[in-house]
Structures are given as C-alpha cells and as structure tokens.
Scaffold this motif. Structure first.
Motif, short mmCIF file in Angstrom:
data_model
loop_
_atom_site.label_atom_id
_atom_site.label_comp_id
_atom_site.label_asym_id
_atom_site.label_seq_id
_atom_site.Cartn_x
_atom_site.Cartn_y
_atom_site.Cartn_z
N LEU A 293 0.81 -1.23 0.00
CA LEU A 293 0.00 0.00 0.00
C LEU A 293 0.84 1.27 0.00
N PRO A 294 1.87 1.41 0.86
CA PRO A 294 2.68 2.64 0.80
C PRO A 294 3.51 2.75 -0.47
N VAL A 295 3.74 1.64 -1.14
CA VAL A 295 4.46 1.68 -2.42
C VAL A 295 3.58 2.26 -3.51
N LEU A 296 2.30 1.92 -3.49
CA LEU A 296 1.37 2.34 -4.53
C LEU A 296 0.62 3.63 -4.20
N PHE A 297 0.45 3.92 -2.90
CA PHE A 297 -0.38 5.07 -2.50
C PHE A 297 0.37 5.89 -1.46
N ASN A 298 0.62 7.13 -1.80
CA ASN A 298 1.40 8.00 -0.90
C ASN A 298 0.50 8.95 -0.14
N ARG A 299 -0.61 8.43 0.35
CA ARG A 299 -1.54 9.27 1.12
C ARG A 299 -2.25 8.41 2.16
N LYS A 300 -2.84 9.07 3.13
CA LYS A 300 -3.62 8.37 4.16
C LYS A 300 -4.93 7.90 3.53
N LEU A 301 -5.33 6.69 3.84
CA LEU A 301 -6.51 6.08 3.22
C LEU A 301 -7.63 5.93 4.25
N VAL A 303 -11.51 4.28 5.19
CA VAL A 303 -11.93 2.88 5.13
C VAL A 303 -12.31 2.48 3.71
N GLN A 304 -13.09 3.32 3.04
CA GLN A 304 -13.50 3.00 1.67
C GLN A 304 -12.29 2.95 0.73
N GLN A 305 -11.39 3.92 0.87
CA GLN A 305 -10.20 3.95 0.03
C GLN A 305 -9.29 2.76 0.32
N LEU A 306 -9.24 2.35 1.59
CA LEU A 306 -8.42 1.19 1.95
C LEU A 306 -8.91 -0.07 1.25
N MET A 307 -10.21 -0.25 1.18
CA MET A 307 -10.77 -1.41 0.50
C MET A 307 -10.39 -1.40 -0.98
N PHE A 308 -10.55 -0.24 -1.64
CA PHE A 308 -10.18 -0.14 -3.05
C PHE A 308 -8.68 -0.31 -3.24
N ALA A 309 -7.89 0.25 -2.32
CA ALA A 309 -6.44 0.16 -2.45
C ALA A 309 -5.95 -1.28 -2.31
N MET A 310 -6.55 -2.04 -1.41
CA MET A 310 -6.18 -3.45 -1.30
C MET A 310 -6.48 -4.18 -2.61
N GLY A 311 -7.64 -3.91 -3.19
CA GLY A 311 -7.97 -4.54 -4.46
C GLY A 311 -6.99 -4.18 -5.56
N GLU A 312 -6.56 -2.94 -5.59
CA GLU A 312 -5.60 -2.48 -6.60
C GLU A 312 -4.23 -3.11 -6.38
N SER A 313 -3.82 -3.22 -5.13
CA SER A 313 -2.54 -3.85 -4.81
C SER A 313 -2.53 -5.32 -5.23
N ILE A 314 -3.60 -6.03 -4.90
CA ILE A 314 -3.70 -7.43 -5.32
C ILE A 314 -3.70 -7.54 -6.84
N ALA A 315 -4.36 -6.60 -7.51
CA ALA A 315 -4.43 -6.63 -8.97
C ALA A 315 -3.04 -6.54 -9.59
N HIS A 316 -2.20 -5.66 -9.09
CA HIS A 316 -0.86 -5.52 -9.66
C HIS A 316 0.02 -6.73 -9.33
N LEU A 317 -0.15 -7.30 -8.15
CA LEU A 317 0.60 -8.51 -7.81
C LEU A 317 0.15 -9.70 -8.67
N ASN A 318 -1.16 -9.83 -8.89
CA ASN A 318 -1.66 -10.89 -9.76
C ASN A 318 -1.10 -10.75 -11.17
N CYS A 319 -1.05 -9.51 -11.66
CA CYS A 319 -0.53 -9.27 -13.01
C CYS A 319 0.93 -9.69 -13.09
N LEU A 320 1.73 -9.29 -12.11
CA LEU A 320 3.14 -9.67 -12.10
C LEU A 320 3.31 -11.18 -12.00
N MET A 321 2.47 -11.82 -11.21
CA MET A 321 2.57 -13.26 -11.05
C MET A 321 2.27 -13.97 -12.38
#
Length: 339
Positions: A293-301, A303-321
């Motif tokens: 999360l701190p690698v992808l998002f340089n701001r305080k999140l 609750v709603q943003q945290l949920m979206f940010a987790m989804g985005e983080s998983i998305a980029h890891l899935n793509c790399l995998m």
C-alpha cells in the motif's frame, strides 16, 4: 495531441449543459472523496436517453425529480443506459424505471455481477471479505472496519431494474437518428459499456477513460486470481487504436476532454510504472498486498479507500505473477510475493 478541455464552466447540480448536438451534461454530487459523477442526456425522437444514473440515495432522487420536471422540455425519459455495475452508475436505474417507465440497457456481464452481489447475504459477504483480505495481509482494526461495511452495494442500488435489455461489443443504438457504436472495456468492471458517435467523434467513456485519475482496478473475492490490470490496458489500447485522437471524450468523472491517445498512453505508462515499483519492492524481501500500500499510494486512506487500495494492490501482484515476474507462497496464512 495534448489534452484539451473545451468547457471551462461546470454545470450546476441538476442543470443540463450542452456539449454537442443533442448531448447534454448533468453533474450530480457524490458523498465520497470523488465528489461527483457526470451523466449524459441524449435528446431522442419523442424523448430522452440518459447514460448512467447517480448513486441510489435520496438526495440524488431529489435532483432527478427536478431534472424530470424542468430539464427535459416536457418530453419523457424513455431509455437509461448503464455503463457498468458500480453504484454511482447503476444506483438509480431501477428507481428511474419505476418513476418514468424508461427501458434500462446494460451489458450482460455487469448485470450478472450486480445480481450476484445483491444476492449475497450480509454475513457471507463479511466473511468472504475477511478471509480474502486477511489472506493478503490486512488485519486488526483495519480488517474489522473494511469487512464491517458488509454488503453496502446492495443498499444503494435497489431496486434493481426489473427487466433490462442487454448490449454487447459491436452493437449499435440509433438515438435521434444518429448511430452510437458500442465499445466494451474490461478491467475496471467485467463488460463496461462505452458509446461512440462516429458522426462527430464523440465518446461517452464512463469510467474506462478518465482525464486525471486511473479507474480503480479491483480483484474481487469471488475471482481471487483475476488480472484486471492486463484487461484494462488491453481495453484502453483498443480504444486508442480504433478511435481518432480528436475524439471528444465525455467521462463519468472530471472534465470533458480531447486527446484520447495521449491520455491512454499516460494511463498505460502509469500502470507499467506501478508494476515496476511493486516488483522492485518484492526483490527486497517477500511482500503481501498490504505491504504494497505505501508503495502504490502515498496518502492516508480512509476505510472505503483502503478497501479499493487493497484490491488495486492485489491486482498488480496478480498481473506480475501471471507475467512470471513474481512468485507467490503462503507464509503463516498470508500470501507473500517474491521477485
């Protein structure tokens, strides 16, 4: 061409603003950090078509009642086109259907997903979120708060339309005697509808192409290994390669703009950079999606943003995998990714 913004003034809430022949801009407030959504009124023979509806909440209903009474020149709303299933786009489709008798149009993939989410019991939704995000490193109070939101989707989209019609890639609609071609994008949602009027190079892009931000690319617990990053980039490149650069893009958020190719290139480059950042972090030591999360998002999140940010983080890891750039293994119940 660089991005150009032909309209400097914003329409007042619930007041239509002409952007092209027979095409009007409506701007509705949203109670989020992303504080508005753009709807598009299309004048038709004997009535009006609207693209997207706003969030299913009473303040938006009140604005719509004013639009129906004062902004349609005494003609009925006959058709509602929903670009995708997210609540700020679908939220009032069923209500408008009931209020006006308008026919709702959506893609089949978006409709199926909306119904699946609405049919999920609250307890099952909470448990699915806890298990999925917990396995990706979210824990403690943060996990409790995110999971505690439960099935918030259902509360702001009901009633769903009773009997929608379906649109797919390659279809076309005739509105006011003019042809609107249907393009379908993926990544932000399963089958996101975009409408293109070739006559004057006009694209209603929904969330598929936005002028200043990238749409959230979320991995859903029901499809944990999906790769929305690749889907999104491929969809963007298809729009870029098939539509002219002078296209006037009418997005769901932000200002209408020209410069489609430059914007698509910038979005593609943004996600390439994000993938490189995540891979570089995974070179140092095994990382979870929460660690990213701190690698992808340089701001305080929140609750709603945290949920979206987790989804985005998983998305980029899935793509790399899936590209073979990282490998995943389970450590103490949490997925860790190493380059």
């Amino acid at each position: 061409m660089s991005l150009q913004y032909p309209f400097a003034d914003l329409p007042s809430s619930g007041q239509r603003f002409k952007v092209a022949d027979g095409v009007y801009w409506l701007r509705f407030p949203l109670p989020f950090a992303l504080d508005h959504i753009n709807l598009w009124l299309l004048e038709d023979t004997g009535g009006w078509t609207v693209v997207d509806t706003g969030l299913g909440i009473r303040p938006s209903q009140s604005i719509w009642k004013g639009v129906l009474a004062e902004q349609l020149d005494g003609k009925p709303l006959t058709r509602v086109i929903v670009t995708h299933y997210h609540p700020d786009h679908l939220g009032l489709a069923g209500w408008l259907e009931q209020e006006t008798g308008a026919q709702v149009w959506i893609s089949r993939g978006e409709w199926v997903l909306a119904n699946d989410i609405c049919d999920s019991p609250e307890r099952d939704t909470i448990e699915r979120i806890r298990t999925f995000l917990g396995r990706h490193g979210l824990g403690g109070d943060d996990l409790d708060k995110v999971a505690g939101k439960g099935n918030g989707f259902r509360r702001v989209v009901q009633p769903l339309p009773a009997n929608p019609c379906f649109l797919a890639a390659g279809d076309a609609l005739t509105i006011n005697g003019q042809r609107w071609a249907v393009h379908v994008g993926c990544g932000h949602s399963p089958e996101h509808l975009c409408l293109y009027r070739e006559e004057d190079h006009l694209l209603i892009s929904g969330d598929q192409v936005l002028p200043t931000i990238s749409s959230n690319l979320n991995v859903r617990a029901s499809d944990p290994d999906m790769d929305p990053v690749t889907d999104f980039v491929n969809s963007l490149e298809a729009l870029r390669d098939n539509l002219p650069d002078d296209t006037l893009v009418l997005p769901a958020h932000g200002l209408p703009f020209r410069g489609l190719r430059e914007r698509v290139d910038a979005l593609v480059h943004h996600h390439e950079e994000q993938l490189d950042r995540v891979q570089a972090a995974c070179l140092q030591h095994p990382q979870s999606a929460f660690d990213m999360l701190p690698v992808l998002f340089n701001r305080k999140l929140d609750v709603q943003q945290l949920m979206f940010a987790m989804g985005e983080s998983i998305a980029h890891l899935n793509c790399l995998m899936l590209q073979g750039r990282v490998a995943r293994r389970e450590v103490d119940g949490v997925w860790r990714f190493s380059a």
